[in-house]
Design an enzyme around this catalytic site. Structure first.
Site, PDB file in Angstrom:
ATOM      1  N   ASP A 136       0.880  -1.160   0.000  1.00 51.38           N
ATOM      2  CA  ASP A 136       0.000   0.000   0.000  1.00 51.38           C
ATOM      3  C   ASP A 136       0.932   1.229   0.000  1.00 51.38           C
ATOM      4  O   ASP A 136       2.106   1.112   0.359  1.00 51.38           O
ATOM      5  CB  ASP A 136      -0.846  -0.058   1.279  1.00 51.38           C
ATOM      6  CG  ASP A 136      -1.672   1.178   1.471  1.00 51.38           C
ATOM      7  OD1 ASP A 136      -2.419   1.533   0.555  1.00 51.38           O
ATOM      8  OD2 ASP A 136      -1.564   1.792   2.548  1.00 51.38           O
ATOM      9  N   LEU A 137       0.420   2.385  -0.410  1.00 54.94           N
ATOM     10  CA  LEU A 137       1.303   3.557  -0.511  1.00 54.94           C
ATOM     11  C   LEU A 137       1.222   4.431   0.749  1.00 54.94           C
ATOM     12  O   LEU A 137       2.162   4.461   1.559  1.00 54.94           O
ATOM     13  CB  LEU A 137       0.925   4.356  -1.768  1.00 54.94           C
ATOM     14  CG  LEU A 137       1.749   5.601  -2.065  1.00 54.94           C
ATOM     15  CD1 LEU A 137       3.222   5.266  -2.256  1.00 54.94           C
ATOM     16  CD2 LEU A 137       1.208   6.311  -3.306  1.00 54.94           C
ATOM     17  N   ASP A 138       0.089   5.108   0.904  1.00 54.05           N
ATOM     18  CA  ASP A 138      -0.058   6.028   2.033  1.00 54.05           C
ATOM     19  C   ASP A 138      -0.055   5.253   3.351  1.00 54.05           C
ATOM     20  O   ASP A 138      -0.883   4.373   3.558  1.00 54.05           O
ATOM     21  CB  ASP A 138      -1.373   6.808   1.874  1.00 54.05           C
ATOM     22  CG  ASP A 138      -1.659   7.689   3.078  1.00 54.05           C
ATOM     23  OD1 ASP A 138      -0.696   8.143   3.717  1.00 54.05           O
ATOM     24  OD2 ASP A 138      -2.846   7.908   3.376  1.00 54.05           O
ATOM     25  N   THR A 159       1.358  10.373   3.545  1.00 51.36           N
ATOM     26  CA  THR A 159       0.644  11.469   2.869  1.00 51.36           C
ATOM     27  C   THR A 159      -0.653  11.807   3.606  1.00 51.36           C
ATOM     28  O   THR A 159      -1.348  12.751   3.220  1.00 51.36           O
ATOM     29  CB  THR A 159       0.335  11.114   1.392  1.00 51.36           C
ATOM     30  OG1 THR A 159      -0.044   9.744   1.311  1.00 51.36           O
ATOM     31  CG2 THR A 159       1.534  11.349   0.499  1.00 51.36           C
ATOM     32  N   LYS A 175      -8.304   6.987   6.089  1.00 50.63           N
ATOM     33  CA  LYS A 175      -7.108   6.275   5.616  1.00 50.63           C
ATOM     34  C   LYS A 175      -7.493   5.044   4.801  1.00 50.63           C
ATOM     35  O   LYS A 175      -8.261   4.198   5.267  1.00 50.63           O
ATOM     36  CB  LYS A 175      -6.221   5.883   6.800  1.00 50.63           C
ATOM     37  CG  LYS A 175      -5.550   7.097   7.414  1.00 50.63           C
ATOM     38  CD  LYS A 175      -4.529   6.715   8.467  1.00 50.63           C
ATOM     39  CE  LYS A 175      -3.841   7.958   8.981  1.00 50.63           C
ATOM     40  NZ  LYS A 175      -2.927   7.664  10.097  1.00 50.63           N
ATOM     41  N   GLY A 176      -6.943   4.960   3.597  1.00 57.25           N
ATOM     42  CA  GLY A 176      -7.205   3.808   2.727  1.00 57.25           C
ATOM     43  C   GLY A 176      -8.552   3.873   2.015  1.00 57.25           C
ATOM     44  O   GLY A 176      -8.876   3.015   1.215  1.00 57.25           O
ATOM     45  N   ARG A 234     -11.345   8.734  -2.570  1.00 56.32           N
ATOM     46  CA  ARG A 234     -11.597  10.177  -2.464  1.00 56.32           C
ATOM     47  C   ARG A 234     -13.080  10.487  -2.259  1.00 56.32           C
ATOM     48  O   ARG A 234     -13.462  11.246  -1.364  1.00 56.32           O
ATOM     49  CB  ARG A 234     -11.081  10.866  -3.732  1.00 56.32           C
ATOM     50  CG  ARG A 234     -10.970  12.362  -3.591  1.00 56.32           C
ATOM     51  CD  ARG A 234     -10.490  12.984  -4.890  1.00 56.32           C
ATOM     52  NE  ARG A 234      -9.244  12.381  -5.365  1.00 56.32           N
ATOM     53  CZ  ARG A 234      -8.750  12.537  -6.591  1.00 56.32           C
ATOM     54  NH1 ARG A 234      -9.387  13.291  -7.464  1.00 56.32           N
ATOM     55  NH2 ARG A 234      -7.616  11.946  -6.950  1.00 56.32           N
ATOM     56  N   SER A 251      -2.521   0.784  -4.440  1.00 57.76           N
ATOM     57  CA  SER A 251      -2.993   1.954  -3.693  1.00 57.76           C
ATOM     58  C   SER A 251      -4.358   2.417  -4.185  1.00 57.76           C
ATOM     59  O   SER A 251      -4.669   2.295  -5.376  1.00 57.76           O
ATOM     60  CB  SER A 251      -1.983   3.096  -3.863  1.00 57.76           C
ATOM     61  OG  SER A 251      -2.515   4.318  -3.391  1.00 57.76           O
ATOM     62  N   ALA A 252      -5.141   2.984  -3.285  1.00 62.47           N
ATOM     63  CA  ALA A 252      -6.435   3.563  -3.668  1.00 62.47           C
ATOM     64  C   ALA A 252      -6.249   4.933  -4.319  1.00 62.47           C
ATOM     65  O   ALA A 252      -7.173   5.469  -4.924  1.00 62.47           O
ATOM     66  CB  ALA A 252      -7.313   3.712  -2.423  1.00 62.47           C
ATOM     67  N   SER A 253      -5.049   5.485  -4.215  1.00 65.60           N
ATOM     68  CA  SER A 253      -4.846   6.879  -4.648  1.00 65.60           C
ATOM     69  C   SER A 253      -4.694   7.032  -6.158  1.00 65.60           C
ATOM     70  O   SER A 253      -3.921   6.315  -6.790  1.00 65.60           O
ATOM     71  CB  SER A 253      -3.610   7.456  -3.960  1.00 65.60           C
ATOM     72  OG  SER A 253      -3.364   8.751  -4.469  1.00 65.60           O
ATOM     73  N   LYS A 298     -10.962  -0.982  -1.594  1.00 67.22           N
ATOM     74  CA  LYS A 298     -10.731  -1.894  -0.479  1.00 67.22           C
ATOM     75  C   LYS A 298     -11.890  -1.696   0.503  1.00 67.22           C
ATOM     76  O   LYS A 298     -12.335  -0.568   0.670  1.00 67.22           O
ATOM     77  CB  LYS A 298      -9.401  -1.540   0.220  1.00 67.22           C
ATOM     78  CG  LYS A 298      -8.176  -1.606  -0.698  1.00 67.22           C
ATOM     79  CD  LYS A 298      -6.963  -0.951  -0.006  1.00 67.22           C
ATOM     80  CE  LYS A 298      -5.832  -0.717  -0.997  1.00 67.22           C
ATOM     81  NZ  LYS A 298      -4.709   0.034  -0.452  1.00 67.22           N
ATOM     82  N   GLU A 337       0.049  -3.314   4.576  1.00 65.05           N
ATOM     83  CA  GLU A 337      -1.085  -2.384   4.657  1.00 65.05           C
ATOM     84  C   GLU A 337      -1.188  -1.689   6.016  1.00 65.05           C
ATOM     85  O   GLU A 337      -0.936  -2.303   7.036  1.00 65.05           O
ATOM     86  CB  GLU A 337      -2.385  -3.178   4.473  1.00 65.05           C
ATOM     87  CG  GLU A 337      -3.075  -2.980   3.172  1.00 65.05           C
ATOM     88  CD  GLU A 337      -3.670  -1.589   2.940  1.00 65.05           C
ATOM     89  OE1 GLU A 337      -3.748  -0.768   3.874  1.00 65.05           O
ATOM     90  OE2 GLU A 337      -4.057  -1.337   1.798  1.00 65.05           O
ATOM     91  N   ASP A 338      -1.611  -0.415   5.993  1.00 61.60           N
ATOM     92  CA  ASP A 338      -1.801   0.300   7.260  1.00 61.60           C
ATOM     93  C   ASP A 338      -3.281   0.466   7.615  1.00 61.60           C
ATOM     94  O   ASP A 338      -3.594   1.021   8.666  1.00 61.60           O
ATOM     95  CB  ASP A 338      -1.145   1.689   7.209  1.00 61.60           C
ATOM     96  CG  ASP A 338      -1.917   2.636   6.313  1.00 61.60           C
ATOM     97  OD1 ASP A 338      -2.330   2.214   5.212  1.00 61.60           O
ATOM     98  OD2 ASP A 338      -2.119   3.799   6.720  1.00 61.60           O
TER      99      ASP A 338
END
Ligand code: B16
Ligand code: MG
Length: 237
Positions: free
Chosen positions: A13-15, A21, A49-50, A53, A118-120, A149, A173-174
């Site tokens: 995962d990214l963020d 971020t 988070k995760g 948008r 990532s979801a971003s 997710k 994953e966070d």
């Protein structure tokens, strides 16, 4: 793990895993919430988070008990994103979270395939700003998926792009929704961070600085591979 690991993939995962971020998302959402007259705190931001948008905007509108037409919601999400893009344009390689580069290097040396899930929709820009894009054989972003997710789509897509079986993938994953997505995809899930809601993870660490590739592979072997199928599937040379 001894032998080669070329059929194994790590999906990050990214963020919250490779970069923080979340504070920029918070600043941008807070600015929007203020304009709308909605009280929005850092604690509320944890819920975003995760989350995609549009879902994030929905949560904020619900906090303020507000209902808006779809076109207006899209305009608001676009405004928030413009501010957010302004913040992330200041990211540099120094913003990569501690231990990330060493961990990626170590995994790459062992022949493990690496991906981002990532979801971003800004994931590509962020990876470029951080100068870590080249580590990844597959980068799946919010532009590639239709289901957020905890739907497993993002991780399934990453595995397919790398041509690695889901059961041979490990997700980092966070967010609790990401842990659930990994499990629904049939993958091992490593929880990153201290959040109490990560209790479903197969392995927990504060961050990649707190983890070694060997420790992950040991957990992976324990969870998925019996001595028999290690031999049968040729994971060891
Ligand atoms: P964007 P991840 C997620 O990233 C963030 O955690 C979440 O807060 C954000 O709303 C989502 O990306 C969408 O981001 O607005 O840039 O498309 O944790 O999935 O890497
Ligand atoms: Mg995250």
């Amino acid at each position: 793990m001894t032998g080669t690991t070329k059929h194994i993939a790590f999906i990050f995962d990214l963020d919250g895993v490779l970069v923080d971020t979340a504070r920029y998302h918070f600043l941008a959402w807070q600015r929007l919430a203020q304009e709308l007259g909605i009280h929005f705190t850092e604690k509320d931001n944890e819920r975003l988070k995760g989350v995609s948008r549009m879902q994030s905007l929905q949560i904020i509108l619900e906090l303020g008990n507000r209902q808006l037409p779809q076109a207006e919601k899209e305009a608001l999400a676009t405004r928030k994103n413009e501010w957010y893009v302004g913040y992330i344009s200041r990211l540099t390689p120094n913003d990569v979270l501690p231990g990330v580069v060493d961990f990626l290097e170590s995994a790459r040396e062992k022949g493990i395939r690496l991906a981002v899930g990532s979801a971003s929709k800004n994931a590509m820009t962020i990876l470029e700003r951080l100068a870590i894009k080249n580590y990844f054989a597959a980068i799946i972003t919010g532009h590639d998926t239709t289901h957020a997710k905890p739907d497993p789509e993002v991780f399934e897509l990453a595995a397919a792009r790398m041509q690695v079986a889901a059961k041979h993938c490990v997700v980092f994953e966070d967010a609790a929704a990401g842990i659930e997505a990994a499990h629904r995809a049939g993958m091992l899930a490593v929880g990153i961070g201290r959040a109490a809601n990560l209790s479903q993870a197969d392995l927990l660490a504060d961050g990649l600085h707190d983890l070694t590739v060997e420790r992950v592979l040991t957990a992976f072997e324990k969870r998925f591979l019996t001595e028999k199928n290690i031999k049968d599937e040729g994971l060891h040379s």
